[in-house]
Design a protein around this motif. Structure first.
Motif, PDB file in Angstrom:
ATOM      1  N   VAL A 184       0.842  -1.206   0.000  1.00 31.67           N
ATOM      2  CA  VAL A 184       0.000   0.000   0.000  1.00 31.67           C
ATOM      3  C   VAL A 184       0.873   1.249   0.000  1.00 31.67           C
ATOM      4  O   VAL A 184       0.615   2.214  -0.726  1.00 31.67           O
ATOM      5  N   LYS A 185       1.929   1.222   0.811  1.00 32.84           N
ATOM      6  CA  LYS A 185       2.845   2.365   0.899  1.00 32.84           C
ATOM      7  C   LYS A 185       3.407   2.748  -0.467  1.00 32.84           C
ATOM      8  O   LYS A 185       3.487   3.931  -0.821  1.00 32.84           O
ATOM      9  N   TRP A 186       3.777   1.752  -1.262  1.00 31.48           N
ATOM     10  CA  TRP A 186       4.387   1.999  -2.561  1.00 31.48           C
ATOM     11  C   TRP A 186       3.372   2.066  -3.712  1.00 31.48           C
ATOM     12  O   TRP A 186       3.757   2.221  -4.869  1.00 31.48           O
ATOM     13  N   GLY A 187       2.093   1.948  -3.399  1.00 38.33           N
ATOM     14  CA  GLY A 187       1.081   2.049  -4.441  1.00 38.33           C
ATOM     15  C   GLY A 187       0.936   0.804  -5.299  1.00 38.33           C
ATOM     16  O   GLY A 187       0.333   0.855  -6.378  1.00 38.33           O
ATOM     17  N   LEU A 188       1.459  -0.324  -4.821  1.00 38.72           N
ATOM     18  CA  LEU A 188       1.320  -1.584  -5.554  1.00 38.72           C
ATOM     19  C   LEU A 188      -0.006  -2.266  -5.230  1.00 38.72           C
ATOM     20  O   LEU A 188      -0.449  -3.156  -5.959  1.00 38.72           O
ATOM     21  N   ARG A 189      -0.592  -1.857  -4.121  1.00 40.48           N
ATOM     22  CA  ARG A 189      -1.944  -2.278  -3.751  1.00 40.48           C
ATOM     23  C   ARG A 189      -2.666  -1.068  -3.181  1.00 40.48           C
ATOM     24  O   ARG A 189      -2.030  -0.102  -2.744  1.00 40.48           O
ATOM     25  N   ARG A 190      -3.995  -1.164  -3.141  1.00 45.05           N
ATOM     26  CA  ARG A 190      -4.787  -0.065  -2.597  1.00 45.05           C
ATOM     27  C   ARG A 190      -5.166  -0.308  -1.140  1.00 45.05           C
ATOM     28  O   ARG A 190      -5.435   0.648  -0.404  1.00 45.05           O
TER      29      ARG A 190
END
Length: 225
Positions: A184-190
């Motif tokens: 989530v932190k890196w925007g790979l998941r929401r």
């Protein structure tokens, strides 16, 4: 690409491609022999082919960042460690096969739909044809379940549904997973694992109730809380 970001991308895609590869095996080795007629046998073959297409898409993205996913093709199923699930071990009949696609593949679809918003553009682009196929997989499972309910009644399905439901919720992983927070932190998941699981439950409950099925709320058979 920051090293932590690269490691997360590789880990996420390793899980994805191994899951797709196992899906192809499951359709041929488990679901096809259970098929009640030649039409359903043909569908299982088509689904297996689509799972391999999905593997190829993910393997291509991995290859661009230096990871050879083709090595998975030669590894015995028991030694494939990136996609850990007992998802199809309970499937012994056609109803269970339908429930797996209706509920279990719906979880897979929700995870892949998150990947469609990935900060890593090759992943986001990869998911477009996969999402189309997965919607078809889920719809097919729903049709199998609906057909059995219409012919035999909802009581026949309820106990099998509870097993499939608990297994499917476990597919999201542990609620306290630190890796999911990094995604989530890196925007790979929401969403974190628990957020994704809660959203899935909220989305699925109306459809489950429409079929006349009930979610007991008993988590005693769950493995990843």
């Amino acid at each position: 690409m920051p090293e932590e970001y690269r490691e997360l991308v590789i880990h996420q895609l390793r899980q994805h491609v191994e899951g797709e590869l196992l899906g192809a095996y499951d359709y041929i080795n488990i679901f096809l022999p259970l098929s009640p007629d030649v039409f359903e046998m043909k569908v299982c073959c088509e689904r297996a082919s689509e799972e391999l297409d999905h593997f190829i898409l993910g393997a291509t993205v991995l290859k661009d960042i230096g990871f050879d996913a083709d090595s998975m093709l030669k590894r015995p199923i028991g030694e494939r460690k990136y996609y850990k699930t007992e998802g199809v071990e309970f499937v012994k009949n056609w109803l269970q096969r339908g429930l797996f696609s209706f509920i279990g593949e719906a979880v897979v679809l929700s995870i892949i739909e998150e990947m469609a918003f990935s900060s890593y553009v090759p992943i986001a682009e990869m998911t477009r044809p996969i999402i189309i196929d997965e919607h078809i997989h889920v719809a097919h499972g729903r049709r199998i379940v609906e057909s059995i309910i219409d012919r035999q009644g909802v009581d026949v399905v309820q106990s099998e549904f509870e097993t499939a439901w608990n297994m499917s919720l476990d597919l999201f992983g542990r609620s306290n997973s630190e890796r999911s927070k990094k995604y989530v932190k890196w925007g790979l998941r929401r969403y974190s694992n628990e957020e994704a699981r809660s959203r899935f439950i909220e989305k699925m409950l109306p459809e489950i109730k429409r079929l006349g099925l009930n979610v007991s709320g008993d988590d005693s058979k769950r493995k990843f809380l």
